[in-house]
Scaffold this motif. Structure first.
Motif, PDB file in Angstrom:
ATOM      1  N   MET A 174       0.822  -1.192   0.000  1.00 61.78           N
ATOM      2  CA  MET A 174       0.000   0.000   0.000  1.00 61.78           C
ATOM      3  C   MET A 174       0.866   1.255   0.000  1.00 61.78           C
ATOM      4  O   MET A 174       0.535   2.239  -0.640  1.00 61.78           O
ATOM      5  CB  MET A 174      -0.916  -0.002   1.213  1.00 61.78           C
ATOM      6  CG  MET A 174      -1.744   1.219   1.292  1.00 61.78           C
ATOM      7  SD  MET A 174      -3.377   0.751   1.695  1.00 61.78           S
ATOM      8  CE  MET A 174      -4.020   2.292   2.142  1.00 61.78           C
ATOM      9  N   ALA A 175       1.959   1.201   0.705  1.00 61.42           N
ATOM     10  CA  ALA A 175       2.838   2.358   0.751  1.00 61.42           C
ATOM     11  C   ALA A 175       3.461   2.613  -0.615  1.00 61.42           C
ATOM     12  O   ALA A 175       3.677   3.762  -0.995  1.00 61.42           O
ATOM     13  CB  ALA A 175       3.920   2.146   1.793  1.00 61.42           C
ATOM     14  N   LEU A 176       3.700   1.547  -1.374  1.00 62.36           N
ATOM     15  CA  LEU A 176       4.290   1.692  -2.694  1.00 62.36           C
ATOM     16  C   LEU A 176       3.323   2.404  -3.647  1.00 62.36           C
ATOM     17  O   LEU A 176       3.726   3.303  -4.392  1.00 62.36           O
ATOM     18  CB  LEU A 176       4.677   0.325  -3.250  1.00 62.36           C
ATOM     19  CG  LEU A 176       5.320   0.324  -4.633  1.00 62.36           C
ATOM     20  CD1 LEU A 176       6.622   1.102  -4.594  1.00 62.36           C
ATOM     21  CD2 LEU A 176       5.544  -1.080  -5.105  1.00 62.36           C
ATOM     22  N   THR A 177       2.051   2.030  -3.626  1.00 61.14           N
ATOM     23  CA  THR A 177       1.078   2.681  -4.515  1.00 61.14           C
ATOM     24  C   THR A 177       0.889   4.143  -4.137  1.00 61.14           C
ATOM     25  O   THR A 177       0.747   4.996  -5.011  1.00 61.14           O
ATOM     26  CB  THR A 177      -0.278   1.952  -4.469  1.00 61.14           C
ATOM     27  OG1 THR A 177      -0.749   1.941  -3.136  1.00 61.14           O
ATOM     28  CG2 THR A 177      -0.157   0.546  -4.997  1.00 61.14           C
ATOM     29  N   THR A 178       0.888   4.443  -2.863  1.00 61.47           N
ATOM     30  CA  THR A 178       0.750   5.835  -2.432  1.00 61.47           C
ATOM     31  C   THR A 178       1.947   6.651  -2.898  1.00 61.47           C
ATOM     32  O   THR A 178       1.791   7.775  -3.382  1.00 61.47           O
ATOM     33  CB  THR A 178       0.637   5.902  -0.900  1.00 61.47           C
ATOM     34  OG1 THR A 178      -0.416   5.057  -0.482  1.00 61.47           O
ATOM     35  CG2 THR A 178       0.376   7.314  -0.443  1.00 61.47           C
ATOM     36  N   LEU A 209       3.863   6.003  -5.500  1.00 58.82           N
ATOM     37  CA  LEU A 209       3.790   6.151  -6.949  1.00 58.82           C
ATOM     38  C   LEU A 209       2.762   7.214  -7.341  1.00 58.82           C
ATOM     39  O   LEU A 209       2.997   8.007  -8.244  1.00 58.82           O
ATOM     40  CB  LEU A 209       3.446   4.818  -7.599  1.00 58.82           C
ATOM     41  CG  LEU A 209       4.570   3.795  -7.634  1.00 58.82           C
ATOM     42  CD1 LEU A 209       4.064   2.471  -8.176  1.00 58.82           C
ATOM     43  CD2 LEU A 209       5.732   4.306  -8.461  1.00 58.82           C
ATOM     44  N   ARG A 210       1.620   7.231  -6.662  1.00 63.63           N
ATOM     45  CA  ARG A 210       0.599   8.241  -6.949  1.00 63.63           C
ATOM     46  C   ARG A 210       1.133   9.646  -6.700  1.00 63.63           C
ATOM     47  O   ARG A 210       0.929  10.544  -7.501  1.00 63.63           O
ATOM     48  CB  ARG A 210      -0.637   8.009  -6.078  1.00 63.63           C
ATOM     49  CG  ARG A 210      -1.561   6.994  -6.628  1.00 63.63           C
ATOM     50  CD  ARG A 210      -2.858   7.011  -5.854  1.00 63.63           C
ATOM     51  NE  ARG A 210      -3.549   5.768  -6.090  1.00 63.63           N
ATOM     52  CZ  ARG A 210      -4.252   5.104  -5.211  1.00 63.63           C
ATOM     53  NH1 ARG A 210      -4.378   5.570  -3.996  1.00 63.63           N
ATOM     54  NH2 ARG A 210      -4.849   3.979  -5.524  1.00 63.63           N
ATOM     55  N   ARG A 211       1.791   9.824  -5.558  1.00 68.74           N
ATOM     56  CA  ARG A 211       2.338  11.143  -5.240  1.00 68.74           C
ATOM     57  C   ARG A 211       3.352  11.583  -6.284  1.00 68.74           C
ATOM     58  O   ARG A 211       3.378  12.740  -6.698  1.00 68.74           O
ATOM     59  CB  ARG A 211       2.986  11.129  -3.859  1.00 68.74           C
ATOM     60  CG  ARG A 211       2.014  11.125  -2.738  1.00 68.74           C
ATOM     61  CD  ARG A 211       2.708  11.173  -1.413  1.00 68.74           C
ATOM     62  NE  ARG A 211       1.739  11.043  -0.327  1.00 68.74           N
ATOM     63  CZ  ARG A 211       2.043  10.720   0.896  1.00 68.74           C
ATOM     64  NH1 ARG A 211       3.301  10.497   1.222  1.00 68.74           N
ATOM     65  NH2 ARG A 211       1.109  10.622   1.813  1.00 68.74           N
ATOM     66  N   ARG A 212       4.164  10.645  -6.723  1.00 64.40           N
ATOM     67  CA  ARG A 212       5.192  10.980  -7.702  1.00 64.40           C
ATOM     68  C   ARG A 212       4.550  11.347  -9.050  1.00 64.40           C
ATOM     69  O   ARG A 212       4.944  12.309  -9.692  1.00 64.40           O
ATOM     70  CB  ARG A 212       6.141   9.810  -7.864  1.00 64.40           C
ATOM     71  CG  ARG A 212       7.315  10.142  -8.702  1.00 64.40           C
ATOM     72  CD  ARG A 212       8.350   9.075  -8.610  1.00 64.40           C
ATOM     73  NE  ARG A 212       9.546   9.543  -9.290  1.00 64.40           N
ATOM     74  CZ  ARG A 212      10.641   8.880  -9.350  1.00 64.40           C
ATOM     75  NH1 ARG A 212      10.739   7.722  -8.739  1.00 64.40           N
ATOM     76  NH2 ARG A 212      11.676   9.352  -9.986  1.00 64.40           N
ATOM     77  N   LEU A 213       3.540  10.584  -9.459  1.00 62.93           N
ATOM     78  CA  LEU A 213       2.865  10.879 -10.727  1.00 62.93           C
ATOM     79  C   LEU A 213       2.143  12.218 -10.665  1.00 62.93           C
ATOM     80  O   LEU A 213       2.213  13.024 -11.590  1.00 62.93           O
ATOM     81  CB  LEU A 213       1.881   9.765 -11.076  1.00 62.93           C
ATOM     82  CG  LEU A 213       2.506   8.464 -11.561  1.00 62.93           C
ATOM     83  CD1 LEU A 213       1.435   7.405 -11.732  1.00 62.93           C
ATOM     84  CD2 LEU A 213       3.245   8.682 -12.862  1.00 62.93           C
TER      85      LEU A 213
END
Length: 104
Positions: A1-5, A7-11
């Motif tokens: 879950m931390a990885l998707t968050t 990635l979203r922030r970076r995008l």
């Protein structure tokens, strides 16, 4: 879950950041914003006419001829609608019945 968050922030930080630099939607050498003229072409100086591009004359002549050919051709086409056919058949039937009823 931390990885998707992460990635979203970076995008989203890349997509919506207001960084100064070349846009990914334009290529170098193009204006970022329109200058208020049609097709971003500045008008010629007073007393001079705009020079036609190579494609303009063939395009205008072809468009004019297409309109003329379609206008003449569509007005001269035969009437092949079902209503016209049915009307002609009804007139033929009436003409065929008319002499037989007057002879009685």
């Amino acid at each position: 879950m931390a990885l998707t968050t992460m990635l979203r922030r970076r995008l989203f930080s890349r997509a919506f950041s207001s960084h100064e630099g070349p846009s990914r939607w334009t290529t170098p050498g193009h204006q970022e914003r329109p200058n208020g003229y049609l097709f971003n072409r500045t008008p010629p100086p007073p007393g001079q006419s705009r020079k036609w591009e190579d494609w303009e004359l063939p395009c205008y002549v072809t468009s004019f001829l297409t309109i003329v050919i379609l206008g003449v051709g569509l007005n001269a086409k035969p009437d092949l609608t079902i209503e016209t056919w049915a009307h002609q058949k009804a007139l033929e039937k009436l003409a065929a019945e008319s002499p037989s009823s007057s002879s009685d």
